[in-house]
Design an enzyme around this catalytic site. Structure first.
Site, PDB file in Angstrom:
ATOM      1  N   ARG A 184      45.539  46.578  37.869  1.00  0.00           N
ATOM      2  CA  ARG A 184      44.492  46.768  39.046  1.00  0.00           C
ATOM      3  C   ARG A 184      45.368  46.933  40.338  1.00  0.00           C
ATOM      4  O   ARG A 184      44.943  47.789  40.906  1.00  0.00           O
ATOM      5  CB  ARG A 184      43.974  45.456  39.201  1.00  0.00           C
ATOM      6  CG  ARG A 184      42.757  45.104  37.909  1.00  0.00           C
ATOM      7  CD  ARG A 184      42.005  43.733  37.765  1.00  0.00           C
ATOM      8  NE  ARG A 184      41.347  43.495  39.203  1.00  0.00           N
ATOM      9  CZ  ARG A 184      41.204  42.263  39.409  1.00  0.00           C
ATOM     10  NH1 ARG A 184      41.270  41.088  38.666  1.00  0.00           N
ATOM     11  NH2 ARG A 184      40.588  41.767  40.724  1.00  0.00           N
ATOM     12  N   CYS A 243      44.509  37.831  46.281  1.00  0.00           N
ATOM     13  CA  CYS A 243      43.840  38.091  44.923  1.00  0.00           C
ATOM     14  C   CYS A 243      42.590  38.840  44.758  1.00  0.00           C
ATOM     15  O   CYS A 243      42.695  39.927  45.807  1.00  0.00           O
ATOM     16  CB  CYS A 243      43.607  36.751  44.227  1.00  0.00           C
ATOM     17  SG  CYS A 243      42.495  35.768  44.593  1.00  0.00           S
TER      18      CYS A 243
END
Length: 284
Positions: A184, A243
């Site tokens: 990601r 995050c």
């Protein structure tokens, strides 16, 4: 990880410690279980089915700022105080937090309590899985404690907004460490939130939180240091953790604190905010 539990400076307590202290009048146990939206699991439902005796449930999607479309952002101090009072969590209590995975959402709630000024808050080492593996008692249903008074002392410096993060990256005043999966981060795999691009903030570093957790427990301090250094992070310089939506960034926080590197702040909006903001995105 025995050298990092059951000591005054440690963020962790052991299942043995909790079992010995369970039921103490100045102790409150908090089930912080939460799961990713695409997991098919519900922390609130799992709490009702099975939790450590006496535990209350802290739902990060409910105890949150509902004025923003961003998920589970910190509420303001008044809203937090009201929510804690309703849960029966007041000033002067010892707080032990756990989750049903072992070590996933508990650090986020631990960090939240710290940000609002709680003085004695710990994470249960190994969480509910370790508790269950040791065949310790559980119960079901809702626990209702007597209402309490929590006087928040919010430390704004521990929470980074998007402009502070942007400025830190551009000026080099702090490093940003991203806990998302590496694919990601590199822009090779989709984000779990529909419509959100993958990639990363230019100049940020990547340390997937899964590299710090084994069998629901944080790896040893020596392993943490090795993994952190391999990410390229300079431990002599300030760090902001990030995050996807501010949850696993707190795992990085706990890990860094264990090796003597307490982060400067946590980026509450994290990639959910940055990726949708129109700010520059890097891939690769």
């Amino acid at each position: 990880m025995s050298e990092t539990v059951d000591t005054p400076a440690s963020p962790f307590v052991s299942t043995q410690w909790l079992a010995a202290n369970l039921g103490a009048p100045d102790l409150v146990v908090v089930d912080a279980s939460w799961h990713m939206p695409n997991s098919g699991r519900s922390g609130a439902k799992e709490y009702l089915e099975r939790h450590i005796p006496g535990a209350v449930h802290f739902d990060i999607d409910t105890i949150a700022d509902h004025s923003t479309p961003l998920p589970h952002m910190l509420p303001d101090a008044h809203a937090f105080a009201v929510a804690m009072g309703a849960l029966g969590i007041g000033d002067g209590l010892r707080i032990v937090i756990y989750d049903s995975v072992g070590l996933f959402s508990a650090p986020r709630v631990w960090w939240t309590f710290r940000a609002f000024g709680a003085q004695d808050v710990k994470i249960l080492d190994g969480g509910l899985p370790k508790w269950l593996a040791e065949e310790r008692p559980v119960e079901d249903g809702v626990v209702r404690r007597l209402p309490a008074i929590f006087n928040p002392r919010f430390d704004h410096s521990l929470v980074a907004d998007i402009e502070r993060v942007d400025q830190a990256l551009k000026s080099g005043s702090a490093q940003v460490l991203d806990a998302r999966q590496d694919t990601r981060f590199r822009g090779e795999a989709p984000e779990p939130r529909e419509g959100l691009p993958s990639g990363h903030m230019p100049g940020s570093f990547n340390l997937p939180h899964g590299r710090l957790v084994k069998d629901g427990r944080l790896v040893s301090p020596d392993e943490i240091r090795t993994v952190v250094e391999a990410s390229g992070l300079d431990l002599s310089r300030p760090v902001i953790t990030s995050c996807g939506s501010g949850v696993s960034a707190a795992i990085l926080w706990v890990a860094l604190e264990l090796i003597g590197k307490t982060p400067l702040a946590l980026y509450d909006g994290s990639w959910t905010e940055w990726g949708a903001s129109g700010k520059e995105i890097a891939v690769g």
